[in-house]
Structure formats: structure tokens, C-alpha cells
Design a protein around this motif. Structure first.
Motif, PDB file in Angstrom:
ATOM      1  N   VAL A  67      45.845  44.167  47.915  1.00 46.74           N
ATOM      2  CA  VAL A  67      46.634  43.973  46.693  1.00 46.74           C
ATOM      3  C   VAL A  67      46.782  42.483  46.400  1.00 46.74           C
ATOM      4  N   ALA A  68      46.976  41.675  47.432  1.00 45.25           N
ATOM      5  CA  ALA A  68      47.141  40.235  47.257  1.00 45.25           C
ATOM      6  C   ALA A  68      45.886  39.578  46.698  1.00 45.25           C
ATOM      7  N   ARG A  69      44.730  40.217  46.885  1.00 43.71           N
ATOM      8  CA  ARG A  69      43.478  39.650  46.393  1.00 43.71           C
ATOM      9  C   ARG A  69      43.164  40.063  44.953  1.00 43.71           C
ATOM     10  N   VAL A  70      43.872  41.048  44.435  1.00 41.84           N
ATOM     11  CA  VAL A  70      43.626  41.537  43.068  1.00 41.84           C
ATOM     12  C   VAL A  70      44.437  40.695  42.092  1.00 41.84           C
ATOM     13  N   ALA A  71      43.741  39.965  41.237  1.00 45.57           N
ATOM     14  CA  ALA A  71      44.433  39.066  40.303  1.00 45.57           C
ATOM     15  C   ALA A  71      45.260  39.848  39.291  1.00 45.57           C
ATOM     16  N   PRO A 117      35.295  45.748  51.455  1.00 43.76           N
ATOM     17  CA  PRO A 117      36.194  46.301  50.437  1.00 43.76           C
ATOM     18  C   PRO A 117      35.959  45.666  49.071  1.00 43.76           C
ATOM     19  N   VAL A 118      35.843  46.526  48.056  1.00 39.36           N
ATOM     20  CA  VAL A 118      35.631  46.032  46.694  1.00 39.36           C
ATOM     21  C   VAL A 118      36.668  46.589  45.719  1.00 39.36           C
ATOM     22  N   GLY A 119      37.610  47.384  46.216  1.00 30.81           N
ATOM     23  CA  GLY A 119      38.647  47.923  45.343  1.00 30.81           C
ATOM     24  C   GLY A 119      39.514  48.909  46.089  1.00 30.81           C
ATOM     25  N   LEU A 120      40.670  49.228  45.499  1.00 35.86           N
ATOM     26  CA  LEU A 120      41.546  50.233  46.093  1.00 35.86           C
ATOM     27  C   LEU A 120      42.340  50.921  45.004  1.00 35.86           C
ATOM     28  N   MET A 128      47.663  58.330  38.844  1.00 31.98           N
ATOM     29  CA  MET A 128      46.985  57.188  39.431  1.00 31.98           C
ATOM     30  C   MET A 128      47.910  55.998  39.207  1.00 31.98           C
ATOM     31  N   ALA A 129      48.643  55.622  40.249  1.00 31.10           N
ATOM     32  CA  ALA A 129      49.695  54.626  40.084  1.00 31.10           C
ATOM     33  C   ALA A 129      49.168  53.205  40.079  1.00 31.10           C
ATOM     34  N   TYR A 130      48.172  52.952  40.909  1.00 28.55           N
ATOM     35  CA  TYR A 130      47.660  51.580  41.059  1.00 28.55           C
ATOM     36  C   TYR A 130      46.150  51.643  41.214  1.00 28.55           C
ATOM     37  N   LEU A 131      45.457  50.819  40.440  1.00 29.77           N
ATOM     38  CA  LEU A 131      44.009  50.680  40.580  1.00 29.77           C
ATOM     39  C   LEU A 131      43.666  49.206  40.473  1.00 29.77           C
ATOM     40  N   GLY A 132      43.077  48.653  41.523  1.00 32.19           N
ATOM     41  CA  GLY A 132      42.665  47.260  41.516  1.00 32.19           C
ATOM     42  C   GLY A 132      41.254  47.117  42.029  1.00 32.19           C
ATOM     43  N   VAL A 133      40.455  46.299  41.372  1.00 33.10           N
ATOM     44  CA  VAL A 133      39.061  46.128  41.791  1.00 33.10           C
ATOM     45  C   VAL A 133      38.767  44.658  42.061  1.00 33.10           C
ATOM     46  N   LEU A 134      37.919  44.436  43.039  1.00 31.68           N
ATOM     47  CA  LEU A 134      37.405  43.097  43.337  1.00 31.68           C
ATOM     48  C   LEU A 134      35.998  42.935  42.795  1.00 31.68           C
ATOM     49  N   ASP A 135      35.369  44.046  42.411  1.00 34.69           N
ATOM     50  CA  ASP A 135      34.046  44.064  41.784  1.00 34.69           C
ATOM     51  C   ASP A 135      34.109  45.116  40.684  1.00 34.69           C
ATOM     52  N   GLU A 136      33.973  44.704  39.430  1.00 32.76           N
ATOM     53  CA  GLU A 136      34.135  45.631  38.312  1.00 32.76           C
ATOM     54  C   GLU A 136      33.157  46.793  38.344  1.00 32.76           C
ATOM     55  N   ALA A 137      32.045  46.638  39.031  1.00 36.88           N
ATOM     56  CA  ALA A 137      31.038  47.696  39.062  1.00 36.88           C
ATOM     57  C   ALA A 137      31.548  48.965  39.734  1.00 36.88           C
ATOM     58  N   HIS A 193      44.803  46.270  25.729  1.00 36.95           N
ATOM     59  CA  HIS A 193      43.821  45.194  25.603  1.00 36.95           C
ATOM     60  C   HIS A 193      42.723  45.283  26.671  1.00 36.95           C
ATOM     61  N   LYS A 194      42.895  46.136  27.666  1.00 38.17           N
ATOM     62  CA  LYS A 194      41.888  46.274  28.722  1.00 38.17           C
ATOM     63  C   LYS A 194      40.832  47.291  28.290  1.00 38.17           C
ATOM     64  N   VAL A 195      40.015  46.868  27.367  1.00 37.84           N
ATOM     65  CA  VAL A 195      39.048  47.755  26.727  1.00 37.84           C
ATOM     66  C   VAL A 195      38.044  48.313  27.738  1.00 37.84           C
ATOM     67  N   ALA A 196      37.571  47.479  28.656  1.00 36.99           N
ATOM     68  CA  ALA A 196      36.584  47.933  29.634  1.00 36.99           C
ATOM     69  C   ALA A 196      37.174  48.985  30.567  1.00 36.99           C
ATOM     70  N   VAL A 197      38.421  48.806  30.962  1.00 40.17           N
ATOM     71  CA  VAL A 197      39.079  49.782  31.834  1.00 40.17           C
ATOM     72  C   VAL A 197      39.241  51.107  31.098  1.00 40.17           C
ATOM     73  N   LEU A 198      39.694  51.047  29.855  1.00 42.96           N
ATOM     74  CA  LEU A 198      39.872  52.258  29.064  1.00 42.96           C
ATOM     75  C   LEU A 198      38.542  52.993  28.892  1.00 42.96           C
ATOM     76  N   ALA A 199      37.471  52.245  28.673  1.00 42.26           N
ATOM     77  CA  ALA A 199      36.150  52.864  28.518  1.00 42.26           C
ATOM     78  C   ALA A 199      35.737  53.603  29.783  1.00 42.26           C
ATOM     79  N   GLU A 200      36.011  53.020  30.948  1.00 43.94           N
ATOM     80  CA  GLU A 200      35.655  53.678  32.203  1.00 43.94           C
ATOM     81  C   GLU A 200      36.519  54.914  32.448  1.00 43.94           C
ATOM     82  N   LEU A 201      37.796  54.846  32.107  1.00 45.44           N
ATOM     83  CA  LEU A 201      38.648  56.025  32.222  1.00 45.44           C
ATOM     84  C   LEU A 201      38.108  57.155  31.351  1.00 45.44           C
TER      85      LEU A 201
END
Length: 296
Positions: A170-174, A217-220, A232-241, A269-277
Motif C-alpha cells: 500500500v505504501a508503494r501505491v501512489a 508484486p505488481v498490484g494488490l 472491492m474496497a481497495y485496488l492498487g497497481v504498480l504496473d497498469e498492465a 476522472h480515472k477513465v482508464a480504470v473505469l474502462a478496465e472495470l
């Protein structure tokens, strides 16, 4: 405005609040009487504007019992000019101790719907006149059984080793992609869900999933299947892929526990996230336009 009366309700006057028809019945909401019974709504935090005895404006601030934060304006309906709504809010704010946040709930894709725009124009204008500023919009999305995309095979998923591993990632997810219930966590417990999700989420550590690419690890993702509904309470990625496959993995975790619907909130405003959902089968259910007190 000499013919107008602005006042809070007193116990037993819930019928006055409900005498005004719901202008957006298509938006899911807790009924006012149910909110009173549960303690989130109270008569002293519910104000009405009366013109010749008829309710032309109503505003109800909510705060769950035991919460440590400030109430927020959850219901605000107006059948009058914006100036009337602004005066209603000013009168309430003066008594309640200052301006507070307003979360305007509207149907999904509301800007494309002239009838919804007509309903919301006056209360939103009133909020601005009363010193509130639009700060963003949160979209609620739901998955309800749509087949999930096939995995690419690139990533593997596992439960975290322990709490420390979750906190370290979590600390690594901006900036997390998904934060569902962030407003509630802040109001009820003073918890920043983005920075310290485990301080709010009560689901077992084993309900979290870490995505790995070649062992790194690339996400959690953190789920909350024991909440009022699976989310889905929390989603954080270190690699968008990895985003799409991590979303799908979260859904699999919850459906394995019997979930038939999964909720996820994302900033508009998170258009890319919404598209993936949406690619994973989530569909927009409603929006909440966030108004906050102006500073300065």
C-alpha cells in the motif's frame, strides 16, 4: 423570501419530509424513516423550506451512530429557485456549526439525461450559492454475473503473507485505482482508506490478493465480502498492465464465497480504470457529485 419558513424538523414530523415527492426515484437510497430508525438521520439535522405550508425544499444531513467525523448532506431536494435552497442551507449551516460536504446522488450517465439535469440544476446551483464548491465525482459500478475475461497467464495471484506485506505494498501505491467506501471510512472512523485500508476493512487478510509478475508484486486488491454487500474496497497497481486481471481475480475471490454482485467505486476522472472495470463486466449504477466547503 418573506413568505418562506426555514426550520429543522422535530420528532414525529417525518411525514413532512416525505410529503415532497422523490424527484429521482431511480436512484437507490435509504428511506428517510428507515434512516431515522437507524440513527443516521435525526430531526435536528433535517431542515425544510416551507412556502405557504408546502415543502419546497428539504435537506437531510447524515452521520452513522458512533461516527467521529462530521455529518454530510445526503438528501437535498428543491422545488423552488436556487436562492431558496441556498437560504435553506445557510440557515442550517449556521445552526449545525458550519458548512459541510454535500454528496449529490444522481443516476449513471446523468449528464446525458435532460430530465435529470432539470432536477439537479437548482440544488447544485443552491449549493454553490451557499459556499460549496464542486470537487469531483465518484462513480459506483457493479458486477452482477457477467462472464469474466480469460486470464492471459502472465500473472499469478496469492494471498498476502501477513499484514505487514499488505501495508508495505500500500505504501508503494501512489494513488489507488479503486476506493469503495472512502467517504464512510473517513466520516465514521477518521481513516484514510487510501493510506491505511486495514484500519477500516475488517475482512480477513486472506481475502486480499497480490498479483505477481515473474514473482514480483505488481498490484494488490482488498475485498470486503462481509460488509453490507460484497465490494472491492481497495485496488492498487504498480504496473497498469495488471489492472484488468487483478479486477477479475477480486471478483473470483468474492464469487467463490457466494457473492452474486460486487460493488466498486472509482473517481470519474480515472477513465482508464473505469474502462478496465467495464471490460471486466462492471456497469455504472450511479454517480455522486462531491461538493465541499469553499476555503478562504
Amino acid at each position: 423570501m418573506t413568505d418562506l419558513v426555514f426550520r429543522p424538523l422535530v420528532a414525529g414530523e417525518e411525514n413532512i419530509f416525505d410529503s415532497m415527492p422523490d424527484p429521482l426515484p431511480q436512484v437507490r437510497k435509504v428511506g428517510y424513516a428507515d434512516g431515522l430508525a437507524g440513527g443516521g438521520y435525526t430531526p435536528e439535522r433535517t431542515w425544510v423550506a416551507l412556502r405557504a405550508g408546502r415543502v419546497v425544499g428539504r435537506a437531510a444531513w447524515v452521520l452513522p451512530p458512533g461516527a467521529i467525523g462530521a455529518p454530510w448532506l445526503e438528501r437535498f431536494d428543491l422545488d423552488a429557485e436556487p436562492e431558496v435552497g441556498a437560504e435553506l442551507l445557510r440557515a442550517a449551516h449556521e445552526t449545525l456549526g458550519g458548512r459541510m460536504s454535500y454528496y449529490a446522488a444522481v443516476p449513471a450517465h446523468w449528464r446525458r439525461q435532460p430530465d435529470v439535469l432539470a432536477v439537479m440544476r437548482a440544488p447544485m446551483a443552491a449549493a454553490r450559492l451557499a459556499g460549496l464548491v464542486e470537487r469531483g465525482e465518484r462513480l459506483r459500478t457493479t458486477w452482477s454475473g457477467t462472464p469474466l475475461p480469460a486470464s492471459s497467464g502472465r500473472y499469478t495471484f496469492r494471498a498476502p503473507v501477513d499484514v505487514a506485506e499488505i501495508n508495505a505494498l500500500v505504501a508503494r501505491v501512489a494513488e489507488p485505482d479503486v476506493l469503495t467506501g472512502a467517504e464512510m471510512a473517513l466520516a465514521v472512523a477518521g481513516v484514510d482508506l487510501a493510506a491505511d485500508p486495514l484500519a477500516w476493512l475488517k475482512s480477513p487478510v486472506g481475502d486480499w490478493r497480490i498479483a505477481l509478475d515473474a514473482g514480483e508484486p505488481v498490484g494488490l486488491v482488498g475485498t470486503a465480502g462481509v460488509a453490507c454487500y460484497p465490494l472491492m474496497a481497495y485496488l492498487g497497481v504498480l504496473d497498469e498492465a495488471v489492472r484488468s486481471e487483478l479486477i477479475a481475480e477480486a471478483v473470483r475471490v468474492m464469487t467463490a464465497d457466494g457473492a452474486r454482485e460486487v460493488v466498486a467505486d472509482v473517481d470519474a476522472h480515472k477513465v482508464a480504470v473505469l474502462a478496465e472495470l467495464e471490460r471486466t463486466g462492471f456497469r455504472q449504477l450511479r454517480s455522486r457529485v462531491v461538493f465541499e466547503p469553499a476555503t478562504g
